[in-house]
Design an enzyme around this catalytic site. Sequence first.
Site, PDB file in Angstrom:
ATOM      1  CB  SER A  18      62.914  45.039  87.921  1.00  0.00           C
ATOM      2  OG  SER A  18      62.472  46.358  88.159  1.00  0.00           O
ATOM      3  CG  HIS A  29      60.398  50.681  92.333  1.00  0.00           C
ATOM      4  ND1 HIS A  29      61.626  50.405  91.822  1.00  0.00           N
ATOM      5  CD2 HIS A  29      60.113  51.956  91.975  1.00  0.00           C
ATOM      6  CE1 HIS A  29      62.083  51.464  91.174  1.00  0.00           C
ATOM      7  NE2 HIS A  29      61.178  52.422  91.258  1.00  0.00           N
ATOM      8  N   PRO A  30      58.768  46.598  92.384  1.00  0.00           N
ATOM      9  CG  PRO A  30      60.175  45.133  91.222  1.00  0.00           C
ATOM     10  CD  PRO A  30      59.735  46.577  91.266  1.00  0.00           C
ATOM     11  CG  PHE A  72      63.881  47.516 101.167  1.00  0.00           C
ATOM     12  CD1 PHE A  72      64.243  48.392 102.183  1.00  0.00           C
ATOM     13  CD2 PHE A  72      64.886  46.906 100.418  1.00  0.00           C
ATOM     14  CE1 PHE A  72      65.584  48.650 102.444  1.00  0.00           C
ATOM     15  CE2 PHE A  72      66.215  47.161 100.668  1.00  0.00           C
ATOM     16  CZ  PHE A  72      66.574  48.039 101.692  1.00  0.00           C
ATOM     17  CD  GLU A 114      67.454  48.009  87.791  1.00  0.00           C
ATOM     18  OE1 GLU A 114      67.560  48.990  87.032  1.00  0.00           O
ATOM     19  OE2 GLU A 114      66.447  47.805  88.502  1.00  0.00           O
ATOM     20  CD  GLN A 115      64.453  41.969  92.256  1.00  0.00           C
ATOM     21  OE1 GLN A 115      64.444  40.847  92.774  1.00  0.00           O
ATOM     22  NE2 GLN A 115      63.398  42.788  92.318  1.00  0.00           N
ATOM     23  CB  VAL A 140      70.041  45.626  93.610  1.00  0.00           C
ATOM     24  CG1 VAL A 140      68.806  45.546  94.487  1.00  0.00           C
ATOM     25  CG2 VAL A 140      69.663  45.674  92.141  1.00  0.00           C
TER      26      VAL A 140
END
Length: 471
Positions: free
Chosen positions: A388, A371-372, A423, A391-392, A427
């Site tokens: 991602s 995961h980033p 982490f 989502e972000q 999100v």
Amino acid sequence: MHRYPRNLTGYGATPPKANWPGGAKIAISLVLNYEEGGENCLLHGDAASEGFLSDIPGAQPWPGMRHWNMESIYDYGARAGFWRLHRLFTARGLPVTIYGVASALARNPEQVAAMKAADWEIASHGLKWVEHRDMPEEEERAAILEAIRLHTEVVGEPPRGWYTGRCSVNTVRLAAETGQLDWISDTYDDDLPHWMEFGDRDQLILPYTLEANDMRFATAPGWVTGRDFEEYLKDAFDVLYAEGEAGSPKILSIGLHCRLIGRPGKIAGLMRFLDHAQAHDGVWFARRQDIAQHWAATHPHQRRERPSAMDRAAFVAKFGGIFEHSSWVAETAHALELGPAHDSATGLANALARAFRSASDDQRMAVLRAHPDLAGKLAAAKRLTAESTHEQASAGLDALTDEERATFQRLNTAYVEKHGFPFIIAVRDNTKASILQAFHDRLDNDNATEFATACAQVERIAELRLKDILP
């Protein structure tokens, strides 16, 4: 592929709106099984007498012998019970669906004429009123086709509905494969119609009933008096009517037999139930054909790609990215016992989570490390996966101020240094503020706690991603 064919999910918590005609709160399907003259009998070429659904306690087939008492009970259904029911329903103007055994219809032309004159639907109840469970598939296929042929010859038109009753595991498929039936009722799995797929055939299923059914006058546990049957039908009606008033109308199917409910002491309970139902507004008495036509027009079947039916390559290509850069999760899930329950987002999320949970700590750690960082260097370089990135952005992490970005980078660095992986948080369940608060709160967790928390968040992210592409 380990596949489980039974559908234990159905419509789940959100059944479709039936939208019955006139805004009806309930649909009632009165079904009269016409079997008299089609039952097991030496006169019909069978090896034994009938032993099922009569008023003879504990009746058993008599091999090689006629059973005079059994035959006369079935005769009562044709000679007296049918006509008592015919008078009841026609006097009240109630539509009826006949489940007609083809060989029985052929031996009862006056009753067939009365059914047609009353505009009752005559569906097929098979060729003979016998067990299908041990029939070889080809024999049962031939029996189904012969039932349709004989029915058409006797009634003057082919049946549009089908119910075998004493069916085999192949019956529904074989009936559907004829391509001639608008509906099939050899299931008891729902209060609403639903569709099943058999090859290229989309088959409408109208589930039937063995509990709101007078057959329980002849089985244990069962009814003793007409009032037993009446009270059960009233209770079923009241519950379904209330559900309809609340916006979720259903079907109440009521199963009847001439030789059972046609007796005076039993039919009285049915009469009182009909008084109760007809005293309510918004009750749609309908033939099963009418229900089928309404459902097909209102809720036509829509085929879609089903995960449980995919081969391994297609499954992994479709779902291999649900767990970030970890296609092995999808590969493992595909080998599980999948079925219709896993064709939804919730169901497939469970299968993928099982594959993830059963993996070693090292394998799961690799997923976490895939995961980033949130709002990290990969995001700035636009090197995130499409999932991602979306989502972000949903939490505004793609539009941070310089100060906010610096804060995230500082927290990312501290978190990775302490726990050894980025982490991770779903999100889309959060806001920018709640993400920052979780960052601070979880930074203080011990490694074991945080590993478990991060794994749970990975599963939640997967579930949300699946909800974007599956029902």
